[in-house]
Design an enzyme around this catalytic site. Structure first.
Site, short mmCIF file in Angstrom:
data_model
loop_
_atom_site.label_atom_id
_atom_site.label_comp_id
_atom_site.label_asym_id
_atom_site.label_seq_id
_atom_site.Cartn_x
_atom_site.Cartn_y
_atom_site.Cartn_z
N CYS A 2 0.84 -1.19 0.00
CA CYS A 2 0.00 0.00 0.00
C CYS A 2 0.89 1.25 0.00
CB CYS A 2 -0.94 0.10 1.19
SG CYS A 2 -2.07 -1.28 1.28
N ARG A 27 3.95 -0.28 -4.71
CA ARG A 27 3.68 -0.78 -3.36
C ARG A 27 2.38 -1.56 -3.26
NH1 ARG A 27 6.93 2.00 0.30
NH2 ARG A 27 5.59 1.34 2.00
N TRP A 74 -2.68 -2.85 -1.65
CA TRP A 74 -2.36 -4.28 -1.75
C TRP A 74 -3.23 -4.93 -0.67
CZ3 TRP A 74 -0.46 -8.40 1.11
CH2 TRP A 74 0.04 -9.47 0.38
N ASN A 100 -1.75 2.31 5.59
CA ASN A 100 -0.87 1.23 5.15
C ASN A 100 -0.48 0.44 6.38
OD1 ASN A 100 1.18 -0.37 4.04
ND2 ASN A 100 2.71 1.23 4.25
N GLY A 101 -0.82 -0.85 6.39
CA GLY A 101 -0.47 -1.68 7.55
C GLY A 101 -1.59 -2.64 7.88
N GLU A 477 18.58 -17.08 -7.19
CA GLU A 477 18.08 -15.76 -7.58
C GLU A 477 17.50 -15.81 -9.01
OE1 GLU A 477 17.22 -13.21 -6.22
OE2 GLU A 477 17.30 -11.58 -7.67
N LYS A 481 13.67 -14.79 -9.84
CA LYS A 481 13.40 -13.72 -10.82
C LYS A 481 12.42 -14.23 -11.87
CE LYS A 481 14.41 -10.94 -9.57
NZ LYS A 481 14.89 -10.25 -8.44
N GLU A 484 8.78 -14.82 -10.45
CA GLU A 484 7.98 -13.66 -10.03
C GLU A 484 7.46 -12.84 -11.21
OE1 GLU A 484 11.62 -10.94 -8.21
OE2 GLU A 484 9.64 -10.66 -7.36
N HIS A 500 18.90 -37.01 -6.37
CA HIS A 500 18.22 -37.40 -5.14
C HIS A 500 16.71 -37.13 -5.20
CE1 HIS A 500 22.00 -38.34 -3.30
NE2 HIS A 500 22.47 -37.16 -3.67
N LYS A 598 6.22 -4.27 -3.93
CA LYS A 598 7.65 -4.04 -3.80
C LYS A 598 8.11 -4.12 -2.35
CE LYS A 598 11.64 -2.55 -5.39
NZ LYS A 598 12.42 -3.56 -6.13
#
Ligand code: AGP
Length: 603
Positions: A2, A27, A74, A100-101, A477, A481, A484, A500, A598
């Site tokens: 948010c 955000r 969000w 936001n929270g 990584e 990447k 996402e 294995h 983000k």
């Protein structure tokens, strides 16, 4: 998660808030909304979906106001919908808030208010703040905010407006970021600096439970006992251009391309002078018997790479922990442990909790952070800054690369201080690090082959990444990447682990991306490559010590020569570009992948 922005001044608040929301959309982007005050009261517009939906709505339903608050969401409580979008108003339409929270005790508060006849309209936790504020309001918004803050449990960054006191915006926060921007044409509240950069580089960073009373030409700060606070106005060094796309189709590509300069700046700050160098020089590594690196997502992957650099150089045990696990595991750490927190935003809730847990146990904390003034930067004992500038794309690239070089430099400097490497060896290693920006620049001039190969990969349902030793760490990584931004299922494995279990997933035309920059382990990874090819897989082999010859099952991307310890800085460039071009070929919204945000400021 948010983004919030508020403006009060002598211009129409609507375009200013919409522009600010564009800079905060990274955000959260489930829905967006705006409320402005004008002579008729509050004018509110809210729309589910991207900010563009809100803009289109406002285009056909214009509104104006001299002060206002905006929000890009969000969703945590309540589905993305118009009604659940912020701003939220009390039922008498007297107070509007953006939040936001997460309010942890919202159910209890809601029940109490409902018992007093107040009707809620949304499913959000945030609406309780607006309803509570209106319920408490006694003609004094400051007093009201203090009572609200005292009643709330959880995390919040809040922008609050009261119709009865239209000359001010109120801002207050706990465990979520908030800045106050100051300019000639009015003043701002915002979740992050990029939202105000077009208007000002003069900001105050709000601390927990500090209340800012913002008017068009003044800002005053108070604590929750209503005592005035003196705060320092800070100058932000980021330029307004750095938060623009600069002609690139996506921020992610722009940020990938910025990496040579960012690496150069970050290396200079740690080796040639500047605050990073001062801090690294001052750290007494000999007092520690263990290093713990804790972080989330890509920042955790940077920690994984770092383990393979620190341990052989420093001969000191390094544990790498997901911050979301570390915070609950009763870690075995004490004052002889150095805990390194890695975070682009400096606001990741799990990493903040891990930091506080480490401090509670007496460990020394060092952060590697990109956002100046962020919570982690302020609360750790030592802070090193990655000089990556604002990173807007949700998928991190340049901040990750800057984290890597700072971690390499720390490892080399620590090894020298511990007497594990000679002065000439230290010089040689630092020179190898200093050569990285030039090598990255060379790689970035040769994106065609990666783009071409990636264009053949859009149809895969699953892609595996393998490597050995430090190549395995960077494979993690590469895998993150890809998943996402391209929504292709992907896993990273240490090459030796294939047999294995994982190899049972390999079939005709599975794609395996193999990384090979550890020459001493080339034969090992090459035999993994042969094993998967003989079971029908195709392989993209990325490295600087590959002896195989390309064929219809095997494509090769050559990297410049590099010290094995620092080679992830080169392989990651190819992995970033590969993911980017796969996602671009799929026509996806690369900068704002679905369900992600983000800055993950909730647990
Ligand atoms: C990386 O591409 C991701 N967006 C994500 O994993 C990120 O690295 C993670 O959320 C940690 O964020 P931070 O660096 O801001 O703490």
């Amino acid at each position: 998660m948010c983004g919030i922005i508020g403006y009060i001044g002598n211009e129409n608040a609507v375009p200013i808030i919409l522009e600010g929301l564009k800079k905060l959309e990274y955000r959260g982007y489930d829905s967006a909304g705006i409320a402005v005050m004008n002579k008729d009261g509050f004018a509110v517009a809210k729309q589910k979906g991207r900010l563009s939906a809100l803009e289109a709505f406002i285009e056909s339903h214009p509104l104006t106001g001299f002060a206002g608050i905006g929000h890009t969401r969000w969703a945590t409580h309540g589905e993305p919908s118009d009604i659940n979008s912020h701003p939220h108003l009390g039922s008498r339409n007297k107070i509007a808030i953006v939040h936001n929270g997460i309010i942890e005790n919202y159910r209890q508060l809601k029940e109490r208010l409902e018992q007093r006849g107040i009707t809620f309209v949304s499913q959000t936790d945030s609406e309780v703040i607006a309803q509570l504020a209106e319920y408490y309001y006694n003609g004094d918004i400051m007093d009201t905010v203090i009572r609200v803050v005292n009643a709330l449990e959880g995390s919040y960054a809040l922008g609050i407006m009261s119709l009865d006191e239209p000359d001010k915006l109120i801002a207050v926060k706990k465990d979520n970021p908030l800045i106050i921007g100051v300019s000639e044409k009015g003043n701002f509240i915002a979740s992050d600096v990029p939202a105000v950069l077009a208007h000002t580089n003069q900001v105050f960073y709000l601390n927990d439970k500090e209340i800012a009373v913002v008017t068009g030409d003044s800002v005053q700060f108070y604590n929750t006992d209503r005592e005035p606070l003196q705060k320092t106005l800070e100058t932000v060094t980021w330029s307004a251009d750095s938060a623009e796309k600069g002609g690139y189709e996506h921020f992610m590509l722009k940020e990938i391309m910025e990496q040579p300069q960012i690496l150069q700046d970050t290396i200079n700050s740690a080796l040639s002078g500047g605050d990073n160098k001062l801090i690294i020089d001052s750290l007494d590594i000999n007092r520690f018997n263990k290093i713990v690196i804790t972080a989330c997502g890509s920042a955790y992957n940077a920690g994984m790479v770092a383990k393979y650099v620190f341990e052989p150089l420093c001969r000191l045990p390094v544990e790498v922990e997901l911050a979301s696990e570390f915070r609950y595991k009763d870690a075995i750490i004490d004052q002889n442990t150095l805990v390194i927190l890695v975070s682009q935003s400096g606001e990741t809730a799990d990493t903040i909790a891990a930091m506080r847990e480490a401090k509670r146990k007496g460990a020394v904390t060092l952060s590697i952070v990109n956002v100046v003034g962020s919570t982690i930067a302020r609360e750790t004992d030592y802070t090193l800054y990655t000089l990556a500038g604002p990173e807007i794309a949700v998928a991190t690239t340049k901040a990750f690369s800057a984290q890597l070089v700072l971690l390499y430099i720390l490892a080399v400097r620590f090894a020298a201080k511990r007497g594990r490497i000679s002065p000439p060896k230290e010089k040689q290693l630092l020179a190898a690090i200093a050569s990285l920006p030039g090598k990255v620049a060379t790689l970035l001039k040769q994106t065609d082959s990666i783009q071409k190969y990636a264009s053949t990969c859009v149809g895969y349902k699953s892609i595996f990444f393998i490597g050995r030793n430090i190549d395995y760490a960077i494979a993690m990584e590469g895998s993150l990447k890809l998943k996402e931004i391209s929504y292709i299922h992907s896993e990273a494995y240490a090459g030796g682990e294939l047999k294995h279990g994982t190899i049972s997933l390999v079939e005709e035309d599975t794609l395996v991306v193999a990384i090979s920059c550890c020459e001493r382990l080339y034969d090992k990874i090459n035999s993994n490559v042969e094993q998967v090819i003989s079971r029908g897989a195709k392989v993209l082999f990325i490295g600087n010590c590959i002896k195989a010859t390309p064929n219809e099952k095997l494509a090769i991307i050559e990297l410049p020569e590099a010290n094995e310890l620092f080679s992830p800085s080169l392989s990651v460039i190819v992995l970033q570009l590969f993911s980017y071009y796969v996602a671009a070929n799929k026509g996806l919204d690369i900068d704002k992948p679905r369900n992600l945000a983000k800055s993950v400021t909730v647990e």
